[in-house]
Design an enzyme around this catalytic site. Structure first.
Site, mmCIF file in Angstrom:
data_model
loop_
_atom_site.group_PDB
_atom_site.id
_atom_site.type_symbol
_atom_site.label_atom_id
_atom_site.label_comp_id
_atom_site.label_asym_id
_atom_site.label_seq_id
_atom_site.Cartn_x
_atom_site.Cartn_y
_atom_site.Cartn_z
ATOM 1 N N THR A 238 -7.379 23.698 6.610
ATOM 2 C CA THR A 238 -5.971 23.554 6.985
ATOM 3 C C THR A 238 -5.498 24.932 7.442
ATOM 4 O O THR A 238 -6.028 25.952 6.985
ATOM 5 C CB THR A 238 -5.085 23.093 5.812
ATOM 6 O OG1 THR A 238 -5.103 24.106 4.817
ATOM 7 C CG2 THR A 238 -5.588 21.807 5.226
ATOM 8 N N LYS B 221 18.885 23.613 1.603
ATOM 9 C CA LYS B 221 19.689 23.342 0.410
ATOM 10 C C LYS B 221 21.076 23.925 0.605
ATOM 11 O O LYS B 221 21.272 25.126 0.550
ATOM 12 C CB LYS B 221 19.011 23.926 -0.827
ATOM 13 C CG LYS B 221 17.665 23.258 -1.048
ATOM 14 C CD LYS B 221 16.943 23.769 -2.264
ATOM 15 C CE LYS B 221 15.571 23.126 -2.325
ATOM 16 N NZ LYS B 221 14.518 23.890 -1.616
HETATM 17 P P1 ADP Z 1 -1.763 21.729 8.940
HETATM 18 O O1 ADP Z 1 -1.454 21.607 7.490
HETATM 19 O O2 ADP Z 1 -3.001 22.459 9.208
HETATM 20 O O3 ADP Z 1 -0.586 22.115 9.788
HETATM 21 P P2 ADP Z 1 -1.934 18.896 8.921
HETATM 22 O O4 ADP Z 1 -2.173 18.003 10.054
HETATM 23 O O5 ADP Z 1 -2.751 18.710 7.731
HETATM 24 O O6 ADP Z 1 -2.119 20.298 9.492
HETATM 25 O O7 ADP Z 1 -0.393 18.818 8.540
HETATM 26 C C1 ADP Z 1 0.082 17.792 7.760
HETATM 27 C C2 ADP Z 1 1.576 17.804 7.727
HETATM 28 O O8 ADP Z 1 2.116 17.488 9.000
HETATM 29 C C3 ADP Z 1 2.144 16.738 6.817
HETATM 30 O O9 ADP Z 1 2.127 17.146 5.484
HETATM 31 C C4 ADP Z 1 3.561 16.582 7.380
HETATM 32 O O10 ADP Z 1 4.424 17.585 6.900
HETATM 33 C C5 ADP Z 1 3.353 16.793 8.848
HETATM 34 N N1 ADP Z 1 3.286 15.487 9.518
HETATM 35 C C6 ADP Z 1 2.201 14.795 9.881
HETATM 36 N N2 ADP Z 1 2.543 13.651 10.510
HETATM 37 C C7 ADP Z 1 3.895 13.614 10.542
HETATM 38 C C8 ADP Z 1 4.876 12.690 11.050
HETATM 39 N N3 ADP Z 1 4.534 11.565 11.677
HETATM 40 N N4 ADP Z 1 6.180 12.997 10.876
HETATM 41 C C9 ADP Z 1 6.557 14.128 10.253
HETATM 42 N N5 ADP Z 1 5.696 15.033 9.768
HETATM 43 C C10 ADP Z 1 4.380 14.785 9.905
#
Ligand code: ADP
Length: 537
Positions: free
Chosen positions: A184, A437
């Site tokens: 990640t 917040k």
């Molecule tokens: P990285 O953590 O490397 O940026 P990830 O793809 O694992 O990549 O990120 C996941 C995060 O992306 C989720 O926890 C969420 O916050 C956000 N996310 C993923 N899909 C959506 C979505 N459809 N709407 C809003 N946020 C999203």
């Protein structure tokens, strides 16, 4: 008493073996980084993957060795997906957009000795090579005559394959064996590795194919614009193979014109990617007055899909947006907002509002929301809490890291804040660290952004909480306008007026040239908070 069924291991190689037998003529089309379109079948891909598996062993790759890739979505990368994991080694996909220090950290942390790289990223590796003592072989994913001049000893991918035998027996081993590794991006601290197994990958692929998940079938022609270096392109290269679907890989061409050309020429009916990519494609189509004729469905995830985008796909391109949510730790699919019977009876605006939610969990994933003490909160669409998940394709820890505060009572805490309604629809409120917040209440930065980006003059925007002497934090809206568009603070606020609660209204609007992003294309809000922390003082 146990059931009397065969305990055949779920292995990644079995997907390709199946495709070769059942879908031998199914097509894989790929835009070559060295130019031109490459086109072949699953049978051809399987033969080349077997050659590659033999080649890996001549390079000295042993079972469970981590083999790194730094590459676009291409047929060669696809072959690596199968040859590396299928032979028992671990495919480690690297994101070229990471900061160089992170690439060095990740390559050393994963102890990679072999790297497959697209020629475009070679200068980066040349610069970092001195800090990568373990790296023994660099294979450039080109034909021998296109091998770039370099200070490093390089191997040509095609030369390697030419020299290899196409006879290879995929080994059988425990389905829980590690198969792929993806880090990640880690906006704070070091990137963390998620180590997928063969079993989790195959089960996830089967779930992804389902009609109410990504809906990948034999008649599909799909274009994963989500990179193969990011969560295995959402598992699409596995699901497409199981289905024998036509797989169209965009190479380095992620801009609107290149994507349109491929969609049109290859009759692509299913698109998959993050909102920023679709923003580019929609803008290009608007400018050139083009329609995405063949496209039926667009899967959007990674960041929230704004209503304006859901609407644009429907009204201008007659395409349905399937909004999905997931993360690296979830392989990545968690929830999907699929077509339903009820949607058919809804007015467009009501359906768009529902589609803006991130959807319901796919079978295999369980979700809940909890307060800071870990108490479950009601699924009433109003209460919000930390989103937690569990299931067979969800990570149970990070690679080479003991424990982890993200795991409690068998649940993984996603770091997202969400609501879940009576029907099971989940809506992301914010990342826990991005929620604003204000005077003891919470403001969803995502909600405000999604409305603001609906203004025709807005190309991109971000809302962040900035310290405020009276209210703790107040929202600040940062806007990048579209080229040639003009917009004032008053016009922006008037557009938001009536669409959000009064106290959610940003105290100020600032116009900027660009916004910072993480290597996976998400807004880098921490940097914005640091930069603008003084504006309300
Ligand atoms: P990285 O953590 O490397 O940026 P990830 O793809 O694992 O990549 O990120 C996941 C995060 O992306 C989720 O926890 C969420 O916050 C956000 N996310 C993923 N899909 C959506 C979505 N459809 N709407 C809003 N946020 C999203």
């Amino acid at each position: 008493m146990f059931g009397q069924m065969m305990n055949t291991p779920l292995l990644i190689s079995s997907l390709l073996v199946h495709a070769e037998k059942a879908h031998s003529r199914g097509e894989i089309v790929s835009r070559n980084p060295e130019g031109g379109i490459h086109r072949y079948t699953y049978a051809d891909a399987a033969r080349r993957a077997r050659k590659l598996a033999n080649a890996l062993s001549t390079l000295g790759v042993q079972p469970q060795d981590r083999v790194a890739t730094l590459a676009w979505n291409t047929h060669r990368h696809y072959e690596l997906y199968y040859a590396v994991s299928g032979s028992g080694a671990i495919l480690h996909t690297l994101n070229p957009r990471l900061f160089p220090e992170q690439i060095v950290y990740i390559l050393n942390h994963a102890e990679n000795s072999v790297l497959f790289v697209d020629a475009q990223f070679l200068p980066l590796i040349e610069k970092l090579k001195d800090q990568l003592p373990l790296l023994r072989h660099i294979v450039v994913m080109t034909p021998a005559d296109k091998l770039p001049a370099s200070s490093l000893p390089l191997i040509s991918y095609e030369a390697l394959l030419d020299a290899a035998d196409d006879q290879y027996q995929w080994p059988e081993f425990d389905e829980n064996t590690a198969a792929t590794l993806c880090y990640t991006s880690g906006t704070t601290g070091h990137p963390k590795g998620v180590l997928y197994s063969h079993r989790s990958t195959v089960i996830h692929a089967m779930a992804a194919m389902a009609k109410d998940a990504l809906g990948i079938g034999n008649a599909s022609a799909l274009l994963p614009v989500v990179p193969m270096f990011h969560v295995n392109a959402w598992g699409v290269p596995y699901a497409a193979t199981a289905a024998g679907a036509k797989l169209v890989l965009p190479g380095a061409g992620m801009d609107g014109a290149s994507l349109y050309e491929l969609i049109d020429a290859e009759s692509v009916d299913l698109l998959l990617g993050v909102p920023t990519v679709w923003q580019g494609l929609l803008q290009y189509c608007d400018k050139e007055d083009l329609m995405l004729e063949p496209v039926c469905d667009v899967v959007i995830g990674g960041s929230a899909a704004p209503i304006s985008m859901i609407k644009a796909f429907h009204e201008k391109h007659d395409a349905f947006v399937i909004h999905a949510w997931g993360m690296t730790e979830l392989s990545p699919i968690g929830t999907v907002n699929c077509r339903t019977q009820a949607m058919l009876e809804m007015e467009d605006d009501e359906r768009f509002r529902l589609q803006a939610k991130q959807g319901r969990p796919v079978f295999g994933v369980d979700i809940r929301i909890v307060d800071d003490q870990g108490n479950a909160k009601p699924h009433d669409g109003v209460a919000f809490g930390r989103l937690q998940v569990k299931g067979p394709w969800i990570a149970s820890g990070y690679y080479k890291q003991e424990g982890g505060k993200e795991w409690q009572d068998g649940w993984f805490d996603t770091g997202d804040v969400a609501t879940i309604d009576e029907q099971g629809y989940m809506a992301i409120v914010d990342r826990a660290k991005d929620v604003i917040k204000s005077g003891g209440e919470w403001i969803s930065s995502i909600d405000v952004e999604n409305i603001a980006v609906g203004h025709p003059a807005v190309a991109e925007c971000a809302v962040v909480g900035v310290p405020h002497p009276k209210w703790d934090e107040r929202p600040l809206l940062l806007v990048v306008t579209r080229p040639d568009a003009t917009l004032t603070k008053e016009e922006m606020l008037a557009f938001l007026d009536g669409k959000i609660a009064k106290w959610w209204m940003p105290d100020d609007v600032l116009f900027v040239d660009s916004l910072p992003h993480t290597p996976t294309g998400k807004l880098l809000k921490r940097q914005l908070r640091d930069e603008y922390q003084g504006v309300y003082q």
